[in-house]
Scaffold this motif. Structure first.
Motif, PDB file in Angstrom:
ATOM      1  N   MET A 173     106.953 100.564  20.012  1.00  0.00           N
ATOM      2  CA  MET A 173     105.604 100.271  19.546  1.00  0.00           C
ATOM      3  C   MET A 173     104.690 101.482  19.713  1.00  0.00           C
ATOM      4  N   ASP A 214     107.713 103.880  15.950  1.00  0.00           N
ATOM      5  CA  ASP A 214     108.090 102.852  14.974  1.00  0.00           C
ATOM      6  C   ASP A 214     106.918 102.376  14.122  1.00  0.00           C
ATOM      7  N   CYS A 216     104.272 101.001  14.750  1.00  0.00           N
ATOM      8  CA  CYS A 216     103.538  99.814  15.196  1.00  0.00           C
ATOM      9  C   CYS A 216     102.510 100.182  16.248  1.00  0.00           C
ATOM     10  N   MET A 217     101.363  99.541  16.204  1.00  0.00           N
ATOM     11  CA  MET A 217     100.264  99.877  17.102  1.00  0.00           C
ATOM     12  C   MET A 217     100.003  98.693  18.030  1.00  0.00           C
TER      13      MET A 217
ATOM     14  N   ARG B 288     105.057  95.412   6.673  1.00  0.00           N
ATOM     15  CA  ARG B 288     105.603  96.715   7.053  1.00  0.00           C
ATOM     16  C   ARG B 288     105.785  96.881   8.545  1.00  0.00           C
ATOM     17  N   ASN B 289     105.533  95.833   9.313  1.00  0.00           N
ATOM     18  CA  ASN B 289     105.622  95.955  10.768  1.00  0.00           C
ATOM     19  C   ASN B 289     107.067  95.737  11.215  1.00  0.00           C
ATOM     20  N   ASN B 290     107.713  96.819  11.609  1.00  0.00           N
ATOM     21  CA  ASN B 290     109.133  96.731  11.966  1.00  0.00           C
ATOM     22  C   ASN B 290     109.392  95.748  13.105  1.00  0.00           C
ATOM     23  N   LEU B 291     108.473  95.696  14.067  1.00  0.00           N
ATOM     24  CA  LEU B 291     108.693  94.784  15.192  1.00  0.00           C
ATOM     25  C   LEU B 291     108.663  93.331  14.718  1.00  0.00           C
ATOM     26  N   SER B 308      99.007  91.742  16.026  1.00  0.00           N
ATOM     27  CA  SER B 308      98.991  93.184  16.263  1.00  0.00           C
ATOM     28  C   SER B 308      98.935  93.943  14.938  1.00  0.00           C
ATOM     29  N   THR B 312      95.450  96.288  12.841  1.00  0.00           N
ATOM     30  CA  THR B 312      95.438  97.685  12.394  1.00  0.00           C
ATOM     31  C   THR B 312      94.712  97.858  11.066  1.00  0.00           C
TER      32      THR B 312
END
Lengths: 384, 384
Positions: A173, A214, A216-217, B288-291, B308, B312
């Motif tokens: 992340m 990755d 992600c934030m 688009r958030n890989n997690l 999360s 953004t």
């Protein structure tokens, strides 16, 4: 030596029972003065965890006597009760140390959307307060680990007699605007809060803000810098800024090196950019391209995916003037086929990509990782 | 029936020897009139493949007599010689059919940065021209496959006597602004080029532009719509636009359903947005958030990763008013813990995420896929 490398700090790390597996999960770092100056940068995510909302207020005062950090739970998206939990944790630290809660920073990391087990947190604070030591930096660094495989510390010392030390946690992340990382830096240099703020913002802009594991934030990120003034030395501002930057760069590199599931660390240098912003935009676009990250994992010098990523940006460039090197082999010249891609040796963990926009003299470096089946496994097999 | 469902079109698909494995790799679709109207949308990537640069010029004239498509090579980042190859391919088609090269669209898909084997392409054009048939739509659809596991076709027919049919290829690199997909639509409705352009742009805006399998944008994408007028019927504009949109939506859904390595198709509906742009921005950020994509792969209703991702964006919302449902269970209410996540059943391939921004009355739907070890394998094990 971590956060206790500088004089004027004590620290501890204990197993408070927040993590179900019994591993260390609560750290305390205390500034014993004489100065209690501090500055911090926080996540730019608009969904901020309760400890971030609490700590932003604390740091505005410029005076921080202690920071308490827990792993095992992020206390994010927990509503007003979660904020009360962060407040209660600060109050407990203040009670144990005889300080004001308004000078206590709180940081948390772990699963989002779950309340912290406050009995464990509050008894853990007592335990940590009892274990404080001028040699406790390593234990503190260990207690903030989540999926980290190693704890991360760094130190820079000035011939003038002052030191900057720090610890970091974070393994996934990672992204610009900071991302699931908690970093505590300490110094015994005698610097006031505005001076710390200037040095810290300059340092994070080119270090933590340019690692993007990755894309992600996180909701919880924080980099805190505390100064005790215990060396009695007022440092040269430029030298101090450089020391802070060095420690941040060292820790940032360690974060990338321990990113979840990664098998490659990728250094993307964008050169020939019209502006630094262009270079950063292009670097991030490459760093976030899943197809490129998969190709690097497969040790495939697939420069087409680099060009494809560059093409999505608004940076100044002409497609037929782009050049790309992978591990110093210029596999793409003038937007087309360059040197033989068979010459690229990608066996080693570090992979260097150079993207030349041929549009100016500015540059920037962004670090990322490859995308691997292990990353998918770590982030799908259980809630984190 | 694919691109030959409508009257006034012939098509073929042949093995030209571009692909080393001998699979079909060259398709030809010919408009036999009486009208030769056409419109197209192309990738918004600034690094455009040679066939895109060629075809953009062709389509500007509003008249297209044929399109030739090859798999097995993208002819992207191949410099001036690559452009000459695209031109030569169009000339060859024109010769074979007795048309002008300026009315021949060229489309390619495959590896970037490699010249096409032009001997195979040119002899393949002859072979394809000889195989043209009013029943050749399926073969054409099969010849444009790359990593697609199935070929994709769709048809809509109006009671007024006209038809819209189409074929698509694409299984990875799908993203907004289009992405490694080639789509050819045909109709026998009597519509001029401006009318086709209006219907096509309206259709792609809410279909192909809202699928985002892996966030990557290709150098080669194209959606071409050709009208033969062979039905002799001038359609109602609204009915025609809806038919084009229906066929595009059908093909887009098929692309997501066949995305590389995916085990889940994820429908992200953003509601309560202040503007449609806000809804699209938030939907894309989640997609688009890989997690998040890993969590869905693990059938983990990890709504914290959704929040999360929302955090953004620059969309209008208050963090403590966000609501998130996964498969209709509102696991997040008012930015905090909602209904029991154990109630969420994620065993099926389709997963529905609803994000309520509580900031207005606009909405949008974005489709994506989960992130899997199979995706990593497909995109790292060999160059593509």
């Amino acid at each position: 030596m971590s956060v206790t490398a500088a004089q004027g700090f004590t620290a501890s790390g204990v197993a408070a029972g927040i993590k179900e597996n019994g591993n260390p999960d609560l750290a305390l770092v205390v500034n014993t003065g004489p100065r209690l100056a501090a500055a911090a940068v926080f996540t730019s995510n608009r969904v901020k965890a309760a400890p971030v909302l609490w700590s932003e207020q604390v740091v505005k005062g410029g005076q921080v006597s202690a920071v308490v950090l827990n792993s095992g739970g992020a206390n994010a998206c927990t509503g007003p009760l979660g904020f009360q939990d962060a407040h209660a944790t600060a109050e407990k630290v203040a009670d144990a140390l005889g300080h004001s809660a308004g000078e206590v920073v709180v940081a948390s990391t772990g699963l989002i959307g779950v309340r912290l087990p406050m009995d464990a947190v509050l008894s853990g604070v007592d335990k940590a307060a009892g274990a404080l030591s001028a040699h406790g930096g390593e234990k503190a660094a260990i207690a903030i680990k989540t999926t980290d495989t190693v704890h991360k510390t760094a130190v820079a010392t000035s011939p003038a007699g002052w030191t900057v030390g720090g610890m970091a946690k974070g393994a996934g992340m990672l992204a610009p605007g900071l991302a699931t990382m908690l970093v505590v830096l300490t110094t015994d240099a005698d610097v006031d809060a505005p001076g710390l703020d200037t040095a810290l913002r300059a340092a994070t802009r080119t270090t933590f803000d340019r690692i993007d594991s990755d894309g992600c934030m996180s909701t919880n990120d924080m980099v805190l810098l505390m100064a005790s003034g215990a060396s009695g030395v007022t440092p040269d501002a430029a030298e101090f800024a450089e020391a802070v930057r060095t420690v941040c760069a060292d820790l940032a590199r360690q974060l990338i090196g321990d990113a979840e599931g990664a098998s490659k660390d990728i250094r993307i240098e964008v050169v020939g950019a019209a502006t630094e912003d262009d270079a950063v935009e292009v670097g991030r676009s490459i760093a976030r391209n899943n197809l490129f990250k998969c190709a690097v994992h497969g040790e495939d010098p697939n420069w087409g995916r680099v060009l494809s990523a560059i093409g999505t940006t608004s940076a100044a460039f002409e497609p037929d003037q782009l050049n790309v090197a992978i591990n110093d082999v210029w596999v793409c010249k003038n937007g087309s086929v360059g040197e033989d891609r068979e010459l690229v040796d990608m066996r080693y963990r570090e992979v260097r990509v150079t993207a030349d926009l041929a549009a100016g003299g500015e540059s920037a470096v962004i670090w990322t990782n490859d995308l691997t089946a292990d990353y998918v496994h770590e982030n799908s097999a259980y809630s984190s």
